[in-house]
Design a protein around this motif. Structure first.
Motif, PDB file in Angstrom:
ATOM      1  N   TYR A  62      39.104  11.658  26.026  1.00  0.00           N
ATOM      2  CA  TYR A  62      39.628  10.681  27.100  1.00  0.00           C
ATOM      3  C   TYR A  62      41.014  10.423  27.002  1.00  0.00           C
ATOM      4  N   HIS A 120      31.518  12.629  20.774  1.00  0.00           N
ATOM      5  CA  HIS A 120      31.470  12.003  22.006  1.00  0.00           C
ATOM      6  C   HIS A 120      30.245  11.039  22.108  1.00  0.00           C
ATOM      7  N   ALA A 151      27.999   7.353  23.837  1.00  0.00           N
ATOM      8  CA  ALA A 151      27.935   6.621  24.828  1.00  0.00           C
ATOM      9  C   ALA A 151      27.305   5.314  24.583  1.00  0.00           C
ATOM     10  N   GLU A 165      30.573   1.969  34.875  1.00  0.00           N
ATOM     11  CA  GLU A 165      31.494   2.363  33.869  1.00  0.00           C
ATOM     12  C   GLU A 165      32.699   1.383  33.521  1.00  0.00           C
ATOM     13  N   GLN A 200      36.197   4.107  28.938  1.00  0.00           N
ATOM     14  CA  GLN A 200      36.016   5.289  28.236  1.00  0.00           C
ATOM     15  C   GLN A 200      37.457   5.508  27.347  1.00  0.00           C
ATOM     16  N   GLU A 231      34.601   8.743  20.279  1.00  0.00           N
ATOM     17  CA  GLU A 231      35.063   8.346  21.532  1.00  0.00           C
ATOM     18  C   GLU A 231      33.857   7.880  22.239  1.00  0.00           C
ATOM     19  N   THR A 232      33.911   7.169  23.278  1.00  0.00           N
ATOM     20  CA  THR A 232      33.011   6.638  23.812  1.00  0.00           C
ATOM     21  C   THR A 232      33.116   6.428  25.282  1.00  0.00           C
ATOM     22  N   ILE A 233      31.802   6.349  26.217  1.00  0.00           N
ATOM     23  CA  ILE A 233      31.970   5.883  27.572  1.00  0.00           C
ATOM     24  C   ILE A 233      30.916   4.728  27.519  1.00  0.00           C
TER      25      ILE A 233
END
Ligand code: RP5
Ligand code: MG
Ligand code: MG
Length: 284
Positions: free
Chosen positions: A77, A110, A112, A203, A206, A221-223
């Motif tokens: 991201y 990644h 979430a 959302e 990110q 990294e995250t969303i």
């Protein structure tokens, strides 16, 4: 996030490997740091795990950096990350350690995160206001992590090919509802009941997460998605049960002095701003 703190200095988690000291002004790769001699550490426990990459240079391992690599997302991201001598470089900068540590992927790992929220209410169902600023108090679900004992968002790693919004919901069910030990007879009606709620996530963030597992060559990294129970009658009324890697779960007031794992506070504060801006008097 433009700087990191939690993945700098001290011992690397679950090891006796000391991170090389990185002063604030030496984090950026563009600043020269001649003395920089970080130790290399990849935990032996991740070798051969289905969720982990082989070592770089191993025959047959040809990672497609900065791209979707089959079902593994190696794009960041944070934009294009650089590759130095075959190794991806942490987009924020130095961490005092090279290798992958306990992280499975080289480059971005990644995750979430679900941020499940409700307004704080008194016994009569009236929304409680902050005494200082008279604003409604927002609460979110946090879990206590088994590994560090810190309170955190109930997030987790995205499985290869999994939709990220599905990861966020699955992790909430595993860590805050203990779905992994439920029989299908118990789980299916529950999942069905909250299907609509969990299909309406916003959302929120990110990007990079300042996680203590990060290294110079591997990082989280995250969303993050916000699922807000405005009336407090759906998930807001649910009895929570810690599960999987969580050893506790609770609703916590979102206040400026909240203390959470990694950089989850930043994420939660973004959610607070959003929910507050949507708050109308008719809610109370
Ligand atoms: C954090 O690690 C992410 O934001 C997410 O909450 C979590 C995922 O790792 P595990 O909970 O699977 O260890 O940085
Ligand atoms: Mg999990
Ligand atoms: Mg987790």
């Amino acid at each position: 996030i433009t700087v990191h703190f939690k993945c700098r200095g001290g011992l690397y988690p679950r090891s006796n490997v000391q991170r090389f000291p990185v002063p604030d002004d030496k984090v950026s790769w563009s600043t020269e740091y001649k003395e920089y001699q970080p130790r290399n550490h990849t935990a032996s426990s991740i070798r051969g795990q289905p969720w982990a990459d082989p070592n770089i240079g191993e025959p047959g391992f040809n990672p497609q950096w900065n791209a979707m690599d089959g079902k593994v997302n190696r794009a960041s991201y944070m934009g294009q990350y650089s590759i130095k001598d075959g190794y991806p470089l942490n987009p924020i900068g130095r961490t005092g350690i090279t290798g992958r540590g306990v992280l499975g992927r080289w480059g971005p790992n990644h995750a979430a995160d679900p941020v499940v929220t409700r307004w704080k209410r008194n016994d009569n169902g009236v929304i409680e206001k902050d005494k200082q600023n008279n604003k409604p108090i927002l609460q979110c679900v946090v879990i206590k992590r088994r590994d560090t004992g810190e309170w955190a968002l109930p997030g987790g790693m995205v499985d290869p090919g999994e939709k990220m919004s599905a990861t966020a919901v699955r992790e909430f069910q595993e860590e805050a509802m203990n779905s992994l030990v439920m029989t299908d007879d118990q789980k299916v009606p529950l999942v069905e009941k909250f299907k609509k709620f969990f299909s309406e996530g916003d959302e929120i963030y990110q990007g990079y997460i300042d996680d203590h597992r990060n290294t110079d060559n591997a990082w989280m990294e995250t969303i993050a998605y916000n699922f807000h129970d405005n009336s407090g009658s759906t998930v807001g009324a649910l009895k929570l049960h810690a599960g999987d890697d969580a050893v506790g779960v609770q609703w916590v007031d979102i206040t400026p002095d909240i203390n959470l794992y990694a950089s989850h506070k930043n994420v939660v504060m973004l959610v607070y701003q959003k929910c507050l801006s949507h708050f109308s008097q008719s809610d109370s």
